[in-house]
Design a protein around this motif. Structure first.
Motif, mmCIF file in Angstrom:
data_model
loop_
_atom_site.group_PDB
_atom_site.id
_atom_site.type_symbol
_atom_site.label_atom_id
_atom_site.label_comp_id
_atom_site.label_asym_id
_atom_site.label_seq_id
_atom_site.Cartn_x
_atom_site.Cartn_y
_atom_site.Cartn_z
ATOM 1 N N LEU A 21 0.999 -1.215 0.097
ATOM 2 C CA LEU A 21 -0.076 0.103 0.014
ATOM 3 C C LEU A 21 0.889 1.264 -0.015
ATOM 4 N N ARG A 22 1.905 1.208 0.564
ATOM 5 C CA ARG A 22 2.837 2.444 0.751
ATOM 6 C C ARG A 22 3.542 2.669 -0.607
ATOM 7 N N ARG A 23 3.389 1.708 -1.595
ATOM 8 C CA ARG A 23 3.959 1.946 -3.104
ATOM 9 C C ARG A 23 2.758 2.384 -3.804
ATOM 10 N N MET A 24 1.661 2.115 -3.386
ATOM 11 C CA MET A 24 0.585 2.561 -4.236
ATOM 12 C C MET A 24 0.285 4.212 -4.272
ATOM 13 N N PRO A 25 -0.216 4.792 -5.327
ATOM 14 C CA PRO A 25 -0.571 6.196 -5.451
ATOM 15 C C PRO A 25 -1.914 6.337 -4.516
ATOM 16 N N ARG A 26 -1.800 7.358 -3.854
ATOM 17 C CA ARG A 26 -3.039 7.566 -2.821
ATOM 18 C C ARG A 26 -3.973 8.516 -3.493
ATOM 19 N N ARG A 27 -4.697 8.043 -4.291
ATOM 20 C CA ARG A 27 -5.789 8.942 -5.116
ATOM 21 C C ARG A 27 -7.376 8.160 -4.526
ATOM 22 N N PHE A 28 -7.325 7.282 -3.720
ATOM 23 C CA PHE A 28 -8.733 6.829 -3.324
ATOM 24 C C PHE A 28 -8.518 6.228 -2.169
ATOM 25 N N ARG A 29 -9.667 5.814 -1.488
ATOM 26 C CA ARG A 29 -9.850 5.031 -0.211
ATOM 27 C C ARG A 29 -9.364 3.564 -0.511
ATOM 28 N N VAL A 30 -8.767 3.022 0.277
ATOM 29 C CA VAL A 30 -8.426 1.633 0.570
ATOM 30 C C VAL A 30 -9.138 0.813 1.425
ATOM 31 N N GLN A 31 -9.582 -0.355 1.122
ATOM 32 C CA GLN A 31 -10.125 -1.174 2.118
ATOM 33 C C GLN A 31 -8.955 -2.595 2.133
ATOM 34 N N VAL A 32 -8.541 -2.852 3.189
ATOM 35 C CA VAL A 32 -7.987 -4.151 3.328
ATOM 36 C C VAL A 32 -8.668 -5.329 4.060
ATOM 37 N N LEU A 33 -9.112 -6.207 3.143
ATOM 38 C CA LEU A 33 -10.223 -6.902 3.484
ATOM 39 C C LEU A 33 -9.500 -8.429 3.968
ATOM 40 N N VAL A 34 -9.422 -8.732 5.008
ATOM 41 C CA VAL A 34 -8.605 -9.922 5.675
ATOM 42 C C VAL A 34 -9.432 -11.027 6.091
ATOM 43 N N GLN A 35 -8.942 -12.197 5.946
ATOM 44 C CA GLN A 35 -9.756 -13.371 6.327
ATOM 45 C C GLN A 35 -8.639 -14.382 6.746
ATOM 46 N N GLY A 36 -9.038 -15.308 7.494
ATOM 47 C CA GLY A 36 -8.008 -16.534 8.100
ATOM 48 C C GLY A 36 -7.318 -16.317 9.208
ATOM 49 N N THR A 37 -6.487 -17.044 9.670
ATOM 50 C CA THR A 37 -5.820 -16.754 11.163
ATOM 51 C C THR A 37 -4.564 -16.177 10.729
ATOM 52 N N CYS A 38 -4.233 -14.876 11.177
ATOM 53 C CA CYS A 38 -3.114 -14.109 11.001
ATOM 54 C C CYS A 38 -2.081 -14.127 11.874
ATOM 55 N N TYR A 39 -0.805 -14.671 11.691
ATOM 56 C CA TYR A 39 0.329 -14.730 12.372
ATOM 57 C C TYR A 39 1.461 -13.931 12.010
ATOM 58 N N PRO A 40 2.293 -13.616 13.008
ATOM 59 C CA PRO A 40 3.723 -12.547 12.397
ATOM 60 C C PRO A 40 4.566 -13.755 11.784
ATOM 61 N N ARG A 41 4.912 -13.342 10.679
ATOM 62 C CA ARG A 41 5.739 -14.282 9.817
ATOM 63 C C ARG A 41 6.993 -13.253 9.393
ATOM 64 N N ASP A 42 8.315 -14.092 9.259
ATOM 65 C CA ASP A 42 9.378 -13.143 8.752
ATOM 66 C C ASP A 42 9.485 -13.338 7.171
ATOM 67 N N ARG A 43 10.413 -12.897 6.547
ATOM 68 C CA ARG A 43 10.499 -12.757 5.087
ATOM 69 C C ARG A 43 10.429 -13.933 4.494
ATOM 70 N N ASP A 44 10.718 -14.898 5.075
ATOM 71 C CA ASP A 44 10.692 -16.270 4.464
ATOM 72 C C ASP A 44 9.421 -16.962 4.580
ATOM 73 N N GLY A 45 8.536 -16.627 5.240
ATOM 74 C CA GLY A 45 7.031 -16.980 5.592
ATOM 75 C C GLY A 45 7.024 -17.719 6.824
ATOM 76 N N ARG A 46 8.063 -17.832 7.694
ATOM 77 C CA ARG A 46 7.984 -18.832 8.688
ATOM 78 C C ARG A 46 7.284 -18.003 9.930
ATOM 79 N N VAL A 47 6.309 -18.816 10.930
ATOM 80 C CA VAL A 47 6.045 -17.798 11.758
ATOM 81 C C VAL A 47 7.050 -17.614 12.673
#
Length: 359
Positions: free
Chosen positions: A56-82
């Motif tokens: 989102l930080r890379r996107m142009p800010r010309r509009f409202r943004v909705q981040v729609l989330v589903q599932g169980t979110c865990y913190p992960r490192d750059r390799d995808g490991r919890v």
């Protein structure tokens, strides 16, 4: 030529045609998304909130943004490991958007909200029946270290500034998404309200009182007893470590090892907690740090309801800049399925401190 190609690609991008008052939707599916091959669409959602934030930080800010989330979110490192030592999400001022172009995070399905978790699941197979309705699980076998279990936090002052000291960063147990009760006396009442004992006599308002009960004789082998109470006023509470217990014919004298908020007063209400000997009710648990075992009396079927230990140090960190995020990270407070979260509370404390320093 390269500039012409860039302009052409920009014109072809769907977001180019969005007016400023129309929301753009991006998707995060924490169970099945991919940060590597996803594009944030409903068909190719991202996997982590942090990656969505970065995109989102890379996107142009010309509009409202909705981040729609589903599932169980865990913190992960750059390799995808919890990695439960990482935050689920860090937000700075630039992540808010602007008036009319806000950024909003929400669950895709309101009837099935996304779960943000910094917790470790204890599988049903890890539990062994100890006696009666009480089960035990080996935390070391689950990869839990003694240092990650946290503790109660001692008050540091006797005055009003100590109100924020009634907190802990201790690992908690959740069963079916509901926090369980660390073994205590008195138990919770049937309606979920607290049961209390009362101070009978005050020997020293900063160190010792007595109760007209010998129940505490059951606690003589306990090694880490804490009491939680409203010592001076019914709006000011704190946890206190018990240094020693002494018994007479019909009284128990309790000596504590921390400053007492506003001092002990007769008839002040409190309960004792972190007591293995008081694990006597459904929904209670106790963690033995020496043996690295957790004891639990489940209020339901372990095979059909999930057990989760809160392990993460950070939940969602909110700040206006990186310095304030660092302050949040060092001033953490409890959150669901995560021991601590800087969040808005820590940020508010930071700003309040700054205002005091200015004055």
């Amino acid at each position: 030529e390269s500039h012409s190609v860039s302009v052409l690609l920009a014109l072809l991008h769907p977001s180019f045609f969005l007016p400023t008052d129309v929301a753009k939707q991006v998707h995060v599916h924490c169970d099945h998304g991919s940060d590597e091959s996803g594009d944030g669409s409903s068909m190719l959602p991202w996997r982590t909130l942090m990656h969505a934030r970065d995109e989102l930080r890379r996107m142009p800010r010309r509009f409202r943004v909705q981040v729609l989330v589903q599932g169980t979110c865990y913190p992960r490192d750059r390799d995808g490991r919890v990695d439960l030592s990482l935050p689920l999400l860090e937000l700075e001022d630039l992540d808010s958007g602007s008036q009319g172009r806000e950024v909003e995070y929400s669950s895709l399905h309101q009837h099935q909200p996304a779960l943000l978790s910094s917790g470790l699941t204890i599988p049903a197979s890890a539990w062994q029946r100890l006696v009666g309705s009480i089960f035990t699980a080996n935390l070391s076998a689950l990869g839990v270290s003694r240092g990650s279990l946290g503790s109660f936090l001692k008050p540091t002052t006797t005055g009003g500034d100590g109100l924020g000291s009634c907190s802990w960063n201790m690992t908690e147990l959740f069963f079916g998404g509901i926090p369980m009760t660390l073994a205590r006396y008195p138990n919770l009442n049937k309606d979920g309200t607290f049961g209390w004992m009362q101070i009978d006599k005050v020997v020293d308002d900063q160190s010792q009182f007595s109760i007209a009960s010998l129940r505490a004789k059951r606690w003589r082998k306990e090694e880490d007893i804490w009491i939680h109470g409203y010592w001076g006023f019914d709006w000011a509470d704190s946890h206190l470590p018990v240094k020693s217990l002494r018994f007479t014919k019909n009284e128990t004298f309790v000596v504590v090892d921390a400053p007492v908020l506003y001092g002990f007063k007769p008839r002040a209400k409190f309960y004792a907690v972190n007591l293995k000997s008081e694990l006597d009710s459904p929904g209670e648990y106790f963690i033995d740090r020496d043996e690295m075992l957790i004891y639990f009396w489940p209020p339901g079927d372990l095979d059909t309801r999930q057990c989760v230990l809160s392990m993460g140090n950070d939940g969602i960190l909110v700040g206006a800049n990186q310095e304030q995020l660092d302050i949040c990270r060092s001033s953490n407070l409890p959150v669901k399925q995560g021991k601590r979260s800087g969040g808005i509370d820590a940020f508010s404390e930071y700003m309040e401190k700054n205002e005091k320093e200015k004055k």
